[in-house]
Design a protein around this motif. Structure first.
Motif, PDB file in Angstrom:
ATOM      1  N   ASN A   4       0.819  -1.217   0.000  1.00 44.31           N
ATOM      2  CA  ASN A   4       0.000   0.000   0.000  1.00 44.31           C
ATOM      3  C   ASN A   4       0.854   1.269   0.000  1.00 44.31           C
ATOM      4  O   ASN A   4       0.351   2.354   0.264  1.00 44.31           O
ATOM      5  CB  ASN A   4      -0.943  -0.006   1.205  1.00 44.31           C
ATOM      6  N   TYR A  37       1.967  -4.223 -13.095  1.00 45.01           N
ATOM      7  CA  TYR A  37       1.462  -4.389 -11.732  1.00 45.01           C
ATOM      8  C   TYR A  37       0.724  -5.725 -11.629  1.00 45.01           C
ATOM      9  O   TYR A  37      -0.080  -6.073 -12.492  1.00 45.01           O
ATOM     10  CB  TYR A  37       0.527  -3.236 -11.363  1.00 45.01           C
ATOM     11  N   LYS A  65      -2.815  -4.079  -7.569  1.00 48.82           N
ATOM     12  CA  LYS A  65      -3.341  -2.717  -7.623  1.00 48.82           C
ATOM     13  C   LYS A  65      -2.425  -1.804  -8.437  1.00 48.82           C
ATOM     14  O   LYS A  65      -1.215  -1.784  -8.230  1.00 48.82           O
ATOM     15  CB  LYS A  65      -3.507  -2.187  -6.190  1.00 48.82           C
ATOM     16  N   GLU A  66      -3.021  -1.049  -9.347  1.00 47.08           N
ATOM     17  CA  GLU A  66      -2.275  -0.123 -10.196  1.00 47.08           C
ATOM     18  C   GLU A  66      -1.524   0.891  -9.335  1.00 47.08           C
ATOM     19  O   GLU A  66      -2.089   1.537  -8.452  1.00 47.08           O
ATOM     20  CB  GLU A  66      -3.245   0.623 -11.131  1.00 47.08           C
ATOM     21  N   TYR A 108       1.049   0.192  -7.277  1.00 40.98           N
ATOM     22  CA  TYR A 108       1.557  -0.356  -6.013  1.00 40.98           C
ATOM     23  C   TYR A 108       2.159  -1.753  -6.228  1.00 40.98           C
ATOM     24  O   TYR A 108       1.771  -2.465  -7.162  1.00 40.98           O
ATOM     25  CB  TYR A 108       0.432  -0.463  -4.975  1.00 40.98           C
TER      26      TYR A 108
END
Length: 409
Positions: A98, A117, A120-121, A123
Motif C-alpha cells: 500500500n 502491476y 493494484k495499479e 503499487y
C-alpha cells in the motif's frame, strides 16, 4: 513482544556505544557492489532492511519478498529493471503493498523498462522483465521520495549512455540525493548536479576498493534524545562517525544544541554531552532534508515541556505507517496537545506526561525507538518492541547498557 521501560534511578549517564553502519549508505553500496563487483564493504548495516537487500540480490528465485523494507523496494525495482533476461516479481508486506511506487515505475518505463502491476495499479507487487535500457533522459518530480531518484542514479552508470535526470518542481531530501552522488564519486563514477539537472556518466568498470560505511545518524538521534532528557554532565560516546558526513540526519548536532546537548567530534566517534538546560523557546525547524528524525525531535520536545513546529514532513505520510498520524495519536495518549497536517506537526508546551502508557508502533521501527527515551521521565510500555530490528538490531541491548530497566510483558 511488549516491554515496559522504567525510569533510571541515576539519570547522569556515562557510556560508550558502537552503532552499525548506516542503512542508507549500506543499501546504496549493496546495489553498487552488485553492479561493480570490484567493491568491498566494511561496517555494513546489520538492519533487517540490509539483510533483506542482501538476500534479494543473492537469490535466483523469481519471487522476491522484501517485507517492510521500503528502501530495498525502490532500489531493487531499478536494479531488476536493468538485469537483462531476468524476470522478477517484487513484493513485500501488506503495508508495502500500500506504499506507492508509480512515480518510479513511470520513470523507468519512460526509459524503456518492461514493468507491470500484479494487483493494484501503482503499487507492489510488480513484475519486472529485465532489459537493456538505451534511453538516457528522464523527468521525475523533485518533491517525491528521494529514494525514487537515488534508485535511478544507482543504475545510471551502467546504462550505455549514462543518464540525465530532470527534477521537476521543488526538490526535497537533497542530502539523500547528494549521498548517492558522493558514493558514485568515491567509486570514480563521474556525475554532476546543476540546478534541477543531474547527469551520471556511463562507467563499465571501476578500480578495486573498500568503502567503510559511516554509522547511522538516524540511530544516533535516540541517544541525542536520551542525553537531552538526562542530567547536566551526562555524556554518551558513539562510534563510528565523521564530521564531514554524507547523511542529512547529521544536522542533529546543530538541532540538539537547543536541548543543551553539545557534539564533539573525535577520531571516528562523537561525544554527546548535556551542558545546559533546554532552551524553553519554541523550536521551529524545516526537516525537509531530514524527515526521519522528526519523531525523535517531537518526543524530545514533549518530554522537555517545550512547543515545537516541524515542517517539511510530507514524505512521512508514505513511510512504514503514516508517521504524522501515529505521532499525533501516541503523543495525545501521553497528554500532549498536538496538531498535524499533511506536511507539518505543531506541538504545544506541556507540563504533564501520563505514566504507563502503551505506545503502539504500527510496524514502524522509528516509533518504538523515538518513544524509548521517555523512560527517563516516566515508565512507558512499547508494543511489538521487536520492530526495531528493521534498522537497529541491538537497540534494546544498548538501552539496557545505558541503564534503562526493561521488562518483557
Amino acid at each position: 513482544m511488549d516491554i515496559l521501560l522504567n525510569v533510571l534511578a541515576d539519570k547522569k549517564i556515562h557510556q560508550e556505544i558502537i552503532i552499525s553502519g548506516s542503512k542508507s549508505e549500506s543499501n546504496r553500496l549493496l546495489i553498487l557492489q552488485k553492479l561493480f563487483p570490484e567493491i568491498s564493504i566494511d561496517n555494513l548495516s546489520d538492519s533487517d532492511d540490509s539483510v533483506h537487500m542482501q538476500h534479494a540480490l543473492s537469490t535466483t528465485d523469481e519471487l522476491v519478498n522484501i517485507g517492510h523494507a521500503g528502501t530495498a523496494m525502490r532500489f531493487l525495482t531499478s536494479y531488476f529493471a536493468v538485469n537483462e533476461g531476468r524476470e522478477t516479481v517484487l513484493t513485500g508486506s501488506e503495508r508495502m503493498q500500500n506504499r506507492p511506487i508509480e512515480i518510479l515505475i513511470n520513470a523507468l518505463k519512460d526509459l524503456g523498462s518492461e514493468i507491470t502491476y500484479e494487483a493494484k495499479e501503482g503499487y507492489p507487487p510488480i513484475r519486472i522483465q529485465g532489459t537493456k535500457l538505451t534511453k538516457d533522459k528522464v523527468q521525475i518530480n523533485g518533491n517525491v521520495s528521494s529514494q525514487y531518484i537515488s534508485s535511478l542514479l544507482l543504475i545510471a552508470s551502467k546504462l550505455e549512455n549514462g543518464l540525465e535526470i530532470e527534477l521537476v518542481g521543488k526538490i526535497t531530501s537533497i542530502p539523500y540525493i547528494k549521498m548517492t552522488l558522493s558514493l558514485l564519486t568515491q567509486l570514480g563514477i563521474e556525475n554532476k548536479f546543476e540546478g534541477n539537472i543531474i547527469k551520471v556518466y556511463s562507467k563499465k568498470e571501476i578500480q578495486k576498493q573498500t568503502i567503510v560505511v559511516e554509522s547511522d545518524w538516524s540511530s544516533a538521534s535516540y541517544f541525542y534524545s536520551i542525553v537531552a532528557l538526562s542530567e547536566i554532565g551526562s555524556e554518551i560516546q558513539l562510534s563510528a562517525y565523521k564530521k564531514e558526513s554524507l547523511q542529512g540526519d547529521s544536522c542533529l548536532a546543530e538541532i540538539y544544541q537547543h536541548f543543551g546537548v553539545t557534539t564533539t567530534f573525535g577520531d571516528n566517534f562523537i561525544t554527546l554531552k548535556k551542558v545546559s538546560k533546554t532552551n524553553k523557546a519554541i523550536l521551529e525547524i524545516n526537516l525537509k532534508n531530514a524527515p526521519d528524525i522528526a519523531q525523535t525531535i517531537a518526543v524530545t520536545s514533549f518530554a522537555e515541556g517545550i512547543a515545537c513546529n516541524l515542517s517539511g514532513l510530507h514524505t512521512l505520510k508514505i513511510k512504514e505507517t503514516d508517521r504524522l498520524v501515529a505521532l499525533h495519536d501516541e503523543l495525545s495518549k501521553l497528554g500532549a496537545t498536538i496538531l498535524v497536517t499533511d506536511e507539518s506537526l505543531h506541538l504545544e508546551k506541556s507540563s504533564v506526561i501520563n505514566k504507563n502508557i502503551s505506545i503502539k508502533t504500527y510496524n514502524d521501527h522509528r516509533m518504538a525507538m523515538a518513544f524509548a527515551p521517555l523512560s527517563l521521565k516516566v515508565p512507558i510500555r512499547i508494543n511489538n518492541a521487536e520492530v526495531v530490528t528493521k534498522s537497529y538490531q541491538k537497540f534494546w541491548d544498548d538501552m539496557q547498557q545505558i541503564g534503562i530497566k526493561i521488562d518483557e510483558l
